[in-house]
Design a protein around this motif. Structure first.
Motif, PDB file in Angstrom:
ATOM      1  N   TYR A 290       0.944  -3.968   2.578  1.00 10.89           N
ATOM      2  CA  TYR A 290       2.173  -3.300   3.026  1.00 10.89           C
ATOM      3  C   TYR A 290       1.774  -1.979   3.668  1.00 10.89           C
ATOM      4  CZ  TYR A 290       1.745  -0.358  -1.177  1.00 10.89           C
ATOM      5  OH  TYR A 290       1.278   0.505  -2.136  1.00 10.89           O
ATOM      6  N   ARG A 291       2.752  -1.311   4.243  1.00  9.44           N
ATOM      7  CA  ARG A 291       2.462  -0.071   4.948  1.00  9.44           C
ATOM      8  C   ARG A 291       3.034   1.118   4.176  1.00  9.44           C
ATOM      9  NH1 ARG A 291       0.839   0.236   9.933  1.00  9.44           N
ATOM     10  NH2 ARG A 291       1.593  -1.835  10.480  1.00  9.44           N
ATOM     11  N   HIS A 292       2.180   2.132   3.934  1.00  7.84           N
ATOM     12  CA  HIS A 292       2.680   3.371   3.326  1.00  7.84           C
ATOM     13  C   HIS A 292       3.535   4.131   4.338  1.00  7.84           C
ATOM     14  CE1 HIS A 292       0.299   3.229  -0.372  1.00  7.84           C
ATOM     15  NE2 HIS A 292      -0.752   2.871   0.341  1.00  7.84           N
ATOM     16  N   ALA A 293       4.310   5.095   3.849  1.00  9.80           N
ATOM     17  CA  ALA A 293       5.209   5.853   4.718  1.00  9.80           C
ATOM     18  C   ALA A 293       4.446   6.562   5.838  1.00  9.80           C
ATOM     19  CB  ALA A 293       6.001   6.865   3.888  1.00  9.80           C
ATOM     20  N   ASN A 294       3.175   6.925   5.586  1.00  5.87           N
ATOM     21  CA  ASN A 294       2.415   7.645   6.625  1.00  5.87           C
ATOM     22  C   ASN A 294       1.681   6.691   7.572  1.00  5.87           C
ATOM     23  OD1 ASN A 294       0.270   6.695   5.139  1.00  5.87           O
ATOM     24  ND2 ASN A 294      -0.593   8.706   4.649  1.00  5.87           N
ATOM     25  N   GLY A 295       1.961   5.381   7.455  1.00  8.55           N
ATOM     26  CA  GLY A 295       1.401   4.433   8.412  1.00  8.55           C
ATOM     27  C   GLY A 295       0.158   3.701   7.940  1.00  8.55           C
ATOM     28  N   VAL A 296      -0.476   4.184   6.870  1.00  9.32           N
ATOM     29  CA  VAL A 296      -1.701   3.537   6.377  1.00  9.32           C
ATOM     30  C   VAL A 296      -1.347   2.197   5.732  1.00  9.32           C
ATOM     31  CG1 VAL A 296      -3.567   3.705   4.682  1.00  9.32           C
ATOM     32  CG2 VAL A 296      -2.910   5.714   6.041  1.00  9.32           C
ATOM     33  N   VAL A 297      -2.072   1.152   6.107  1.00 10.62           N
ATOM     34  CA  VAL A 297      -1.874  -0.165   5.490  1.00 10.62           C
ATOM     35  C   VAL A 297      -2.544  -0.170   4.117  1.00 10.62           C
ATOM     36  CG1 VAL A 297      -2.478  -2.626   5.633  1.00 10.62           C
ATOM     37  CG2 VAL A 297      -1.669  -1.396   7.670  1.00 10.62           C
ATOM     38  N   GLU A 298      -1.846  -0.721   3.150  1.00 11.96           N
ATOM     39  CA  GLU A 298      -2.399  -0.858   1.799  1.00 11.96           C
ATOM     40  C   GLU A 298      -2.783  -2.303   1.532  1.00 11.96           C
ATOM     41  OE1 GLU A 298      -2.936   1.625  -0.484  1.00 11.96           O
ATOM     42  OE2 GLU A 298      -3.982   0.071  -1.630  1.00 11.96           O
ATOM     43  N   LEU A 299      -3.995  -2.497   0.986  1.00 10.34           N
ATOM     44  CA  LEU A 299      -4.405  -3.817   0.496  1.00 10.34           C
ATOM     45  C   LEU A 299      -4.493  -3.731  -1.022  1.00 10.34           C
ATOM     46  CD1 LEU A 299      -5.242  -4.107   3.526  1.00 10.34           C
ATOM     47  CD2 LEU A 299      -7.165  -5.467   2.712  1.00 10.34           C
ATOM     48  N   PRO A 300      -3.413  -4.018  -1.708  1.00  8.46           N
ATOM     49  CA  PRO A 300      -3.406  -3.786  -3.155  1.00  8.46           C
ATOM     50  C   PRO A 300      -4.295  -4.758  -3.926  1.00  8.46           C
ATOM     51  CG  PRO A 300      -1.292  -4.685  -2.418  1.00  8.46           C
ATOM     52  CD  PRO A 300      -2.133  -4.491  -1.202  1.00  8.46           C
ATOM     53  N   GLY A 301      -4.897  -4.237  -4.983  1.00  8.96           N
ATOM     54  CA  GLY A 301      -5.720  -5.043  -5.887  1.00  8.96           C
ATOM     55  C   GLY A 301      -5.186  -4.937  -7.298  1.00  8.96           C
ATOM     56  N   HIS A 302      -6.038  -5.236  -8.273  1.00  9.06           N
ATOM     57  CA  HIS A 302      -5.608  -5.127  -9.670  1.00  9.06           C
ATOM     58  C   HIS A 302      -6.840  -5.208 -10.563  1.00  9.06           C
ATOM     59  CE1 HIS A 302      -3.500  -5.935 -13.457  1.00  9.06           C
ATOM     60  NE2 HIS A 302      -2.467  -5.366 -12.867  1.00  9.06           N
TER      61      HIS A 302
END
Ligand SMILES: [Zn+2]
Length: 260
Positions: A154-166
């Protein structure tokens, strides 16, 4: 987007042990846990990836790149992506703003010595400060691989794409054993790790998400643990076919599609 799998490796060597506990710098056997990566573990991991034709993303601290130049060279020879993982492996949440900025700059400089212009950022120990995400954007990274709040990019508010892990998908959570306070922990068997990893992979890909594995060559790079990596790769092939991508490739797809 269709389901995807990303194999990431944090090549911390001894920096994680000193970053967690500065006194470890004077404990050669403690450091040797991490130095196994340089002597043996990274090569065994790279050979496994080559045999299974997987391109992966390796996050390398700046001090590791500088002190062990063969590490980044071997990763690049394998055709893999190199990302930013701090400089000294001290967690951003434990640093002042000036120290955190210095970590960003010094590691970028260290990686640039190998012709690497890192596009992605993973914080040491996944322990971000409340400033980190803005620095990720300021320094021009296209993605972060840190958060645990989704199973889709998903995209953070500042435009950086997040690749979430766990943590469930992190070998350290299942294999880290340091001989100190971890005496209270049970070392997981490969079958137990496979069971947890498989449930995550199957569940995430069943709903079209992106499964982001996090490995460390000092853990999964032991000969007895490599079957866990090979199993994860083989099962991922069944689940997503050719959609085993580097983190940078996933981020590029999201940026190209302008997905929110
Ligand atoms: Zn690390």
């Amino acid at each position: 987007m269709d389901a995807q799998v990303v194999f990431t490796f944090d090549v911390d060597v001894d920096s994680v042990w000193v970053g967690e506990d500065p006194a470890a710098a004077a404990k050669p056997v403690t450091l040797s846990h991490g130095l196994y990566e340089v002597r043996r573990g990274l090569r065994l991991v790279l050979d496994t990836l080559a045999e299974t034709e997987v391109r992966a993303t390796f996050f390398v601290p700046g001090v590791v790149a500088s002190e062990h130049p063969g590490v980044v060279e071997a990763i690049l020879e394998g055709g893999h992506e190199v990302g930013h993982h701090g400089h000294t492996h001290r967690a951003p949440a434990q640093l002042s703003a000036d120290e955190e900025r210095e970590e960003f700059v010094r590691s970028i400089t260290a990686l640039q010595a190998f012709g690497v212009d890192p596009g992605g950022y993973r914080a040491p120990s996944w322990d971000l400060s409340d400033r980190t995400l803005e620095m990720v954007s300021e320094f021009g990274f296209s993605y972060s691989a840190n958060f645990m709040d989704d199973v889709f990019p998903y995209r953070h508010a500042n435009g950086v794409v997040e690749l979430p892990g766990h943590w469930n998908l992190d070998d350290a959570a299942h294999m880290w054993f340091a001989g100190d306070d971890t005496w209270l922990r049970k070392i997981s068997t490969n079958s137990e790790v496979n069971e947890i990893f498989d449930a995550e992979l199957d569940g995430i890909t069943a709903i079209g998400g992106t499964c982001v594995y996090t490995f460390h060559p000092q853990f999964v790079g032991r000969p007895g643990r490599l079957p866990v990596l090979r199993h994860a790769i083989e099962r991922s092939r069944v689940r997503v076919g050719d959609a085993i991508l580097t983190a940078g490739a996933v981020a590029a797809k999201w940026n190209a599609a302008r997905v929110q």
